[in-house]
Design an enzyme around this catalytic site. Structure first.
Site, PDB file in Angstrom:
ATOM      1  N   LYS A  10     -43.431 -14.877 -23.877  1.00  0.00           N
ATOM      2  CA  LYS A  10     -44.817 -14.486 -23.562  1.00  0.00           C
ATOM      3  C   LYS A  10     -45.628 -14.407 -24.858  1.00  0.00           C
ATOM      4  CE  LYS A  10     -43.397 -13.080 -19.108  1.00  0.00           C
ATOM      5  NZ  LYS A  10     -42.695 -12.116 -18.276  1.00  0.00           N
ATOM      6  N   SER A  54     -45.860  -5.578 -15.245  1.00  0.00           N
ATOM      7  CA  SER A  54     -46.339  -6.950 -15.341  1.00  0.00           C
ATOM      8  C   SER A  54     -47.495  -7.281 -14.409  1.00  0.00           C
ATOM      9  CB  SER A  54     -45.181  -7.919 -15.093  1.00  0.00           C
ATOM     10  OG  SER A  54     -44.579  -7.665 -13.838  1.00  0.00           O
ATOM     11  N   HIS A 110     -44.176  -7.335 -21.610  1.00  0.00           N
ATOM     12  CA  HIS A 110     -45.628  -7.462 -21.775  1.00  0.00           C
ATOM     13  C   HIS A 110     -46.182  -6.535 -22.852  1.00  0.00           C
ATOM     14  CE1 HIS A 110     -46.075 -10.203 -18.431  1.00  0.00           C
ATOM     15  NE2 HIS A 110     -45.120  -9.491 -17.851  1.00  0.00           N
TER      16      HIS A 110
HETATM   17  C1  LIG Z   1     -41.533 -12.434 -17.461  1.00  0.00           C
HETATM   18  C2  LIG Z   1     -40.742 -11.212 -17.342  1.00  0.00           C
HETATM   19  C3  LIG Z   1     -39.355 -11.231 -17.498  1.00  0.00           C
HETATM   20  C4  LIG Z   1     -38.593 -12.512 -17.638  1.00  0.00           C
HETATM   21  O1  LIG Z   1     -38.753 -13.090 -18.900  1.00  0.00           O
HETATM   22  P1  LIG Z   1     -38.602 -14.670 -19.032  1.00  0.00           P
HETATM   23  O2  LIG Z   1     -38.342 -14.880 -20.479  1.00  0.00           O
HETATM   24  O3  LIG Z   1     -39.884 -15.262 -18.574  1.00  0.00           O
HETATM   25  O4  LIG Z   1     -37.450 -15.063 -18.169  1.00  0.00           O
HETATM   26  C5  LIG Z   1     -38.686 -10.041 -17.460  1.00  0.00           C
HETATM   27  N1  LIG Z   1     -39.337  -8.872 -17.256  1.00  0.00           N
HETATM   28  C6  LIG Z   1     -40.659  -8.823 -17.096  1.00  0.00           C
HETATM   29  C7  LIG Z   1     -41.324  -7.505 -16.880  1.00  0.00           C
HETATM   30  C8  LIG Z   1     -41.405  -9.980 -17.111  1.00  0.00           C
HETATM   31  O5  LIG Z   1     -42.721  -9.927 -16.913  1.00  0.00           O
END
Ligand SMILES: *Cc1c(COP(=O)(O)O)cnc(C)c1O
Length: 394
Positions: free
Chosen positions: A241, A182, A210
């Site tokens: 995302k 990330s 991602h």
């Molecule tokens: C953002 C993220 C999460 C958490 O997901 P949310 O739906 O925002 O709680 C988990 N793992 C990674 C690698 C992330 O970037």
């Protein structure tokens, strides 16, 4: 006094440029956003395909509100499983090509519920050094023995696997990593990881937060793109995302999902997400699986490639800097220098976050630039020009 104690600690954070503050966005997410009446070009969001404010999602959510109202009223196992949730899980199953899927309120809660359902005391979790906080927290909560291997370091991972086999014979070993990291935007060597996990009989959990929506045909993620979907025991992702909605998911075998329904505490003991949120996520999955969704994803890759051409130095340190995701770290190092650079960029109309410890290692502060399908090529050019000018790099 408690208040003074926290005040002192906050001052200490501020002195090290590690304090954090909220900033109000007064409108929808997009490649342009508004802060305090001023518009900024937004290079900070994970809304890679511009779906967060897409009419398809807005309409799906509105229709679901008309049909189901807003709140889910109870946890999924009590009376909160409404048709929207099951439709979404069926669509995820089909899209990811797995046997089953289960949705959680967030990606964070998916990790927190799933890892402790898979391993317990005297089992072993092997985590990549750059794993997301949710994975670390889930692993800690499980009570299993925790070992971290250096980022993407297969030989170290192998020696940890040998160690686990020797010290904890007959116990479960779970390897946890991300397909796209990330804060660095680089990828895990998934095929090699699959070989290792097979030869040691370990389980593999892959967080595709991602990667979904970005990588692989129709945005199915790296496991699908590398054709190892069957080998990845636990495929985790987020709906928040590239999918523009909210929530997390786990895809895998039917028995895994049935086990999580019985054991994942963040699923069992939490109210179901609003059906409208699930309906919006379903609209996003349907879009991704369609030709126009694939077209949007390919447009994102044009933007990624442009960014890579213009700012080739943006890439994880010592890594192959070929663009491999929509995330471009511009490593600054010093925390204050990163904040200052972000502030100057903001004064010039660009919103680019400075990422600091503990999200990344101390002294590895950086700008984290995310490119989306909705950025205009000219906006990307302007940002790169500004960064080059401000950092005096040609
Ligand atoms: C953002 C993220 C999460 C958490 O997901 P949310 O739906 O925002 O709680 C988990 N793992 C990674 C690698 C992330 O970037």
């Amino acid at each position: 006094m408690m208040r003074d104690l926290f005040a002192e600690e906050l001052d200490a954070l501020h002195a090290r440029s590690l304090d954090r503050h909220l900033r109000e966005i007064t409108g929808a997410q997009g490649s342009e956003i508004e802060i305090a009446g001023r518009r900024f070009i937004n290079f900070s969001s994970n809304d890679y395909l511009g779906l967060a404010n897409d009419p398809r999602l807005r309409e799906a959510a509105t229709a679901a509100i008309a049909e189901f109202g807003f709140g889910a009223g109870a946890s999924r196992l009590i009376s909160g499983t409404q048709s929207s949730h099951l439709r979404l899980e069926r669509a995820l199953t089909k899209w990811k090509g797995t046997e089953a899927a289960l949705c959680f309120s967030s990606g964070y809660s998916a990790a927190l519920g799933t890892i402790p359902a898979l391993v317990a005391k005297n089992d072993v979790v092997l985590l990549d050094k750059l794993c997301h906080a949710s994975l670390i927290d889930g692993a800690k909560l499980s009570g299993a023995v925790l070992r971290v291997f250096p980022h993407n370091h297969l030989r170290k991972l192998e020696s940890h696997l040998e160690w686990a086999q020797r010290e904890y014979p007959g116990h479960r070993v779970l390897i946890v990593t991300e397909s796209v990291f990330s804060m660095d935007g680089n990828r895990a060597p998934l095929r090699e990881l699959v070989e290792l996990k097979k030869s040691f009989g370990a389980l593999l959990m892959l967080d595709e937060a991602h990667a979904v929506g970005v990588i692989g045909s129709n945005g199915r993620g790296v496991a699908a793109a590398e054709n190892v979907s069957e080998e990845v025991d636990v495929q985790m992702g987020t709906l928040s995302k590239a999918l523009g909605s909210s929530g997390g998911y786990i895809c895998g075998s039917r028995t895994l999902i049935d086990w999580l329904i019985n054991r994942a505490r963040s699923f069992i003991y939490s109210t179901a997400p609003p059906p409208a949120t699930a309906a919006a996520a379903l609209a996003a999955v349907d879009f991704l699986a369609s030709p126009s969704g694939e077209e949007r994803r390919l447009l994102l890759w044009e933007r990624i490639k442009l960014m890579q051409q213009l700012l080739p130095r943006a890439g994880a340190k010592g890594e192959d800097v070929t663009a491999r995701s929509a995330i471009f770290p511009w490593i600054v190092g010093d925390e204050k220098a990163a904040l200052d650079l972000a502030a100057v960029l903001q004064s010039e109309g660009f919103l680019v976050p400075a990422i600091r410890y503990p999200t990344v290692a101390k002294g590895a502060a950086r700008l984290r630039i995310t490119v989306t399908a909705t950025h205009k090529a000219a906006q990307i050019r302007e940002l790169c020009k500004a960064i080059k000018r401000l950092t005096a790099i040609v």
